[in-house]
Design an enzyme around this catalytic site. Structure first.
Site, PDB file in Angstrom:
ATOM      1  N   ARG A 146      57.082  44.618  44.324  1.00 40.86           N
ATOM      2  CA  ARG A 146      56.570  43.346  43.833  1.00 40.86           C
ATOM      3  C   ARG A 146      57.668  42.517  43.170  1.00 40.86           C
ATOM      4  O   ARG A 146      58.381  42.996  42.299  1.00 40.86           O
ATOM      5  CB  ARG A 146      55.480  43.602  42.792  1.00 40.86           C
ATOM      6  CG  ARG A 146      54.112  43.641  43.399  1.00 40.86           C
ATOM      7  CD  ARG A 146      53.628  42.276  43.765  1.00 40.86           C
ATOM      8  NE  ARG A 146      52.826  41.677  42.737  1.00 40.86           N
ATOM      9  CZ  ARG A 146      51.525  41.920  42.572  1.00 40.86           C
ATOM     10  NH1 ARG A 146      50.876  42.726  43.371  1.00 40.86           N
ATOM     11  NH2 ARG A 146      50.866  41.330  41.607  1.00 40.86           N
ATOM     12  N   CYS A 147      57.768  41.262  43.598  1.00 44.40           N
ATOM     13  CA  CYS A 147      58.768  40.367  43.024  1.00 44.40           C
ATOM     14  C   CYS A 147      58.087  39.119  42.491  1.00 44.40           C
ATOM     15  O   CYS A 147      57.020  38.750  42.949  1.00 44.40           O
ATOM     16  CB  CYS A 147      59.763  39.936  44.094  1.00 44.40           C
ATOM     17  SG  CYS A 147      60.611  41.313  44.850  1.00 44.40           S
TER      18      CYS A 147
ATOM     19  N   HIS B  42      42.335  32.079  27.468  1.00 42.36           N
ATOM     20  CA  HIS B  42      42.097  33.362  28.132  1.00 42.36           C
ATOM     21  C   HIS B  42      43.351  34.209  28.070  1.00 42.36           C
ATOM     22  O   HIS B  42      44.460  33.717  28.235  1.00 42.36           O
ATOM     23  CB  HIS B  42      41.696  33.128  29.595  1.00 42.36           C
ATOM     24  CG  HIS B  42      41.760  34.376  30.412  1.00 42.36           C
ATOM     25  ND1 HIS B  42      40.865  35.402  30.252  1.00 42.36           N
ATOM     26  CD2 HIS B  42      42.620  34.780  31.366  1.00 42.36           C
ATOM     27  CE1 HIS B  42      41.185  36.383  31.083  1.00 42.36           C
ATOM     28  NE2 HIS B  42      42.248  36.031  31.770  1.00 42.36           N
TER      29      HIS B  42
ATOM     30  N   HIS C 290      39.522  43.700  38.915  1.00 39.40           N
ATOM     31  CA  HIS C 290      40.546  44.375  39.723  1.00 39.40           C
ATOM     32  C   HIS C 290      39.934  45.444  40.608  1.00 39.40           C
ATOM     33  O   HIS C 290      40.577  45.964  41.500  1.00 39.40           O
ATOM     34  CB  HIS C 290      41.616  44.984  38.819  1.00 39.40           C
ATOM     35  CG  HIS C 290      42.210  43.964  37.892  1.00 39.40           C
ATOM     36  ND1 HIS C 290      41.692  43.727  36.640  1.00 39.40           N
ATOM     37  CD2 HIS C 290      43.221  43.086  38.062  1.00 39.40           C
ATOM     38  CE1 HIS C 290      42.384  42.755  36.063  1.00 39.40           C
ATOM     39  NE2 HIS C 290      43.316  42.344  36.905  1.00 39.40           N
TER      40      HIS C 290
ATOM     41  N   CYS D 180      44.646  38.164  29.498  1.00 33.00           N
ATOM     42  CA  CYS D 180      44.154  39.336  30.221  1.00 33.00           C
ATOM     43  C   CYS D 180      44.892  40.603  29.846  1.00 33.00           C
ATOM     44  O   CYS D 180      45.653  41.146  30.624  1.00 33.00           O
ATOM     45  CB  CYS D 180      44.184  39.133  31.717  1.00 33.00           C
ATOM     46  SG  CYS D 180      45.419  38.014  32.321  1.00 33.00           S
TER      47      CYS D 180
HETATM   48  N1  GLN Z   1      42.607  30.705  35.087  1.00 34.12           N
HETATM   49  C1  GLN Z   1      43.374  31.736  35.725  1.00 34.12           C
HETATM   50  C2  GLN Z   1      42.580  32.357  36.857  1.00 34.12           C
HETATM   51  O1  GLN Z   1      41.408  32.456  36.749  1.00 34.12           O
HETATM   52  C3  GLN Z   1      43.775  32.810  34.743  1.00 34.12           C
HETATM   53  C4  GLN Z   1      44.691  33.833  35.365  1.00 34.12           C
HETATM   54  C5  GLN Z   1      45.252  34.846  34.400  1.00 34.12           C
HETATM   55  O2  GLN Z   1      44.646  35.184  33.432  1.00 34.12           O
HETATM   56  N2  GLN Z   1      46.398  35.393  34.656  1.00 34.12           N
HETATM   57  O3  GLN Z   1      43.108  32.764  37.868  1.00 34.12           O
HETATM   58 ZN    ZN Z   2      43.366  37.043  33.188  1.00 35.79          ZN
END
Ligand code: GLN
Ligand code: ZN
Length: 760
Positions: A515-516, A641, A694, A643
């Protein structure tokens, strides 16, 4: 003047290794083919080092997946679950890396984590208290033999014993990793003997952990380890990088090694102390060529710094890259589309080898045209109108603390927002992106290639937005999104619309395995020539009476996932981006958008290596976020947000961002991470992800209800949202529909729960 590098990128200028690996994994090519590709890449990289007159070629920096995993394999550290005898060493390696390989049974892969503060990820060695080490040097020796055939001096690189133990984790119950040091050192001693038998004179031994805040037992262990290795029949060049040694400097200088490498790009002026204090028989290798960024080195300036050192140290002074060049792209000369002036300011790995050569020549009294070219490029960069925008500078000067504060505290804002948005309890929403179908990708690619006229492209995207809005209405979601069909990547999209950013075509850097990533380059003051998302958001909002969230990438993430300017502090660049996003936020509000999400998934990974530097980073990072978010009226709801699921140690900073709503990843941890928010008494609204996007598994209604009930034990229901844990772009529509329908059903049950308990 001896020159060398600490390592070279492996992936290949055209990502040859990536494609060869993926073909091997999928069964489309043979092991022999993969071996051929890797051998020819290694040969090419060595030859480049020879062509640039480096004193050594560096060997064992190449890896099929990850150099820490290679080191585990070299030491015979293979977790039990991979020792089923059904696969050979080659495929065991790939099973450890990614859980599966063409041969051998699938297994849970080793954990992967960030390599210091880079975007490279290594595979965490798993050690047990009774760990045995068993040297497996065949691969290393074969590489050395291949390198030797070029007839040039070679210098193998090894990860040092302290760093290896530090980066490892206990396979099961915790134990003191340092207890393994004696056995590990015995294995290193064997290895170094074997290298000496190959006629190797110098071995580079990497101890990057020396730039971290190390507890005393580790420092004591360091001293005793290198005392023991002092008997080895090779010369050790102890390499440190990614920071300064600080108070450890004097202890490291005393270590009985033949040479010491320091990162002068990040180590401040401590190389001057080292130059004075290093015992007279030691080599000092200075990492002066930045291995973490893509700017040309100021060779004239370096020359002036280095000349007195050269007089002082003579041939005990070596020149090198600050760290391995793994973290920069391979070859600038492929960039035919890059603006010529900007291009003249840059150096990728290959160009950095040439810089070393030029500098060494100049120090040997042979000035050449390359030095003059470098001088000219740097002068042009310093004065270029492309970089400096007086309007941006002036605006920056007028920024004060009040620009980062919303006019009213959250509690009051929340009331106004509720009056305006009229959301039910447990409002449902998503994180932004919806499935990126083949059609969408093709339309974008064709448009980019000039094969699809703007009008048609816009038509297709609007069609996509419309069906996305209709789908969300069908599912019964409360706050909608436009779906992000027009974006291939959350940073690239904005970097192409903002001035001050440039995109390379082949500037790939390895992130992990095959992965790059291709970070954009921030070269100048950031300016937003026109609104970037307003038309799409406005169109989406025109299709529905439900609120549609505007969707932006935050300033810290826009900074963190790019190559940044080195001519001003990161904080300044971040603030420039924040101002551009602030304008976009205000324009969205003007256009009738009532909720705006500013994604900041990279805040945590921007944390400095040293704990003592965290506060200052978090201060400017959260300020930049607030500057981007606080231009709006009270009734406009700001979302963010992130993650990941580690918030414990940065909770005050998360709260300081003062977003009205934060959506986070929690489903995989069974809401345990909400404890951090509850303990901290996080004051604003939270959407803890109720299912893992995921995974292809369909989340059951009951399961999501259960998770939210757990959440409600910690956070008052009025402040909870129901949403997936990340964007949906990697999933298919079928899965997404089923999952979101279930999610909305779960929210309904939760609302009934609540009204029952109210009436009871
Ligand atoms: N708004 C982006 C998405 O839904 C958020 C992606 C992320 O958190 N990396 O794809
Ligand atoms: Zn996210």
């Amino acid at each position: 003047m001896q020159t060398h590098i600490l390592g070279y990128p492996r992936i290949g200028a055209k990502r040859e290794l990536k494609f060869a690996l993926e073909a091997y994994w999928s069964g489309d090519s043979s092991r022999e083919e993969l071996k051929q590709v890797s051998q020819s890449l290694m040969q090419k990289h060595w030859q480049e080092q020879i062509d640039n007159q480096l004193a050594f070629i560096t060997v064992n920096d190449f890896s099929l997946y990850d150099h820490v995993l290679d080191h585990s394999q070299l030491l015979g550290v293979v977790p039990e679950r991979f020792q089923d005898g059904s696969a050979d060493a080659w495929d065991t390696y790939f099973r450890m890396a990614r859980g599966r390989a063409p041969s051998g049974t699938p297994q849970r892969a080793c954990e992967m984590t960030k390599w210091f503060d880079t975007n490279y990820h290594y595979l965490v060695p798993e050690l047990s208290p009774d760990q045995e080490f068993c040297l497996q040097p065949d691969k290393l020796l074969a590489e050395i033999a291949a390198a030797k055939s070029l007839g040039h001096a070679i210098k193998p690189v090894l990860l040092g014993p302290l760093s290896y133990l530090w980066l490892a984790k206990p396979a099961k119950e915790p134990f003191d990793r340092l207890s393994l040091l004696p056995k590990l050192l015995a294995t290193y001693a064997l290895l170094l003997q074997q290298l000496a038998d190959q006629g190797i004179e110098w071995v580079q031994i990497d101890e990057p952990v020396l730039v971290l805040e190390l507890a005393d037992p580790w420092l004591t262990a360091l001293e005793s380890a290198y005392q023991q290795l002092a008997d080895a029949p090779v010369k050790l060049l102890l390499a440190t990088y990614f920071g300064s040694l600080g108070t450890k400097l004097h202890r490291v200088i005393e270590l009985p090694v033949a040479g010491l490498h320091l990162d002068t790009t990040r180590g401040g002026s401590e190389y001057l102390i080292a130059a004075r204090q290093l015992p007279a028989d030691r080599v000092l290798s200075l990492g002066i060529i930045d291995g973490r960024n893509i700017w040309k080195t100021d060779l004239q300036w370096q020359l002036e710094q280095l000349q007195p050192l050269q007089e002082q140290l003579g041939d005990r002074l070596w020149l090198s890259s600050s760290c391995s060049l793994l973290h920069v792209p391979v070859d600038l000369s492929q960039e035919h589309e890059l603006d010529q002036e900007l291009k003249s300011w840059l150096a990728f790995a290959q160009q950095k080898l040439a810089e070393l050569n030029t500098l060494a020549q100049a120090l040997n009294g042979q000035g050449d045209t390359a030095l003059e070219d470098n001088r000219r490029a740097l002068a042009s960069r310093r004065s270029s109108g492309r970089i400096h925008r007086p309007a941006v500078q002036q605006r920056l000067e007028s920024v004060n603390a009040s620009l980062g504060v919303r006019s009213t505290p959250y509690v009051e804002r929340a009331r106004l927002q509720q009056e305006h948005l009229k959301l039910p309890l447990y409002p449902t929403t998503t994180i932004g992106s919806f499935p990126q179908t083949q059609d969408i990708r093709r339309a974008r690619a064709d448009h980019r290639a000039g094969k699809l006229p703007a009008g048609e492209y816009e038509y297709l995207m609007k069609h996509e937005i419309q069906s996305c809005i209709e789908a969300q209405e069908r599912y019964g979601l409360d706050m909608l999104v436009h779906g992000e069909a027009e974006r291939n990547d959350m940073v690239e999209y904005f970097s192409e619309l903002l001035e001050g950013y440039a995109a390379s075509r082949f500037g790939w850097v390895q992130s992990y395995g095959s992965r790059c990533v291709k970070p954009p380059i921030i070269y100048g003051d950031i300016h937003r020539p026109e609104p970037m998302t307003v038309a799409w958001s406005q169109f989406a909002q025109s299709l529905t009476s439900k609120p549609v969230k505007g969707m932006l990438t935050g300033p810290v993430t826009m900074l963190q996932w790019a190559f940044v300017r080195d001519d001003q502090p990161r904080a300044t660049t971040c603030l420039q981006i924040a101002l551009a996003i602030r304008d976009e936020v205000c324009d969205l509000e003007q256009a009738g958008i009532t909720a705006i999400q500013i994604d900041e998934p990279a805040i945590r990974e921007g944390l400095p290596l040293l704990r003592s530097a965290w506060d200052s980073y978090l201060d400017w990072a959260t300020f930049a976020f607030r500057v981007s978010a606080s231009g709006v009226q009270d009734r406009t709801q700001i979302h963010t947000h992130m993650c990941y699921s580690e918030f414990n140690d940065i909770m005050p900073a998360i709260a300081a961002m003062d977003a009205d709503v934060i959506t986070i990843e929690t489903s995989r941890s069974n809401m345990t991470l909400l404890a951090a928010f509850a303990d901290f008494k996080y004051p604003n609204e939270i959407g803890p992800g109720v299912y893992d996007i995921h995974s292809p598994n369909l989340p059951a209604v009951e399961q999501m209800v259960e998770l939210m009930r757990l959440a409600a034990q910690r956070i008052p229901a009025e402040r909870l949202w129901v949403n997936p844990d990340c964007g949906l772009k990697t999933r298919g529509w079928k899965e997404v529909s089923a999952a979101l329908i279930n999610m909305v059903a779960a929210a309904k049950i939760l609302r009934e729960d609540n009204s029952l308990s109210q009436s009871a």
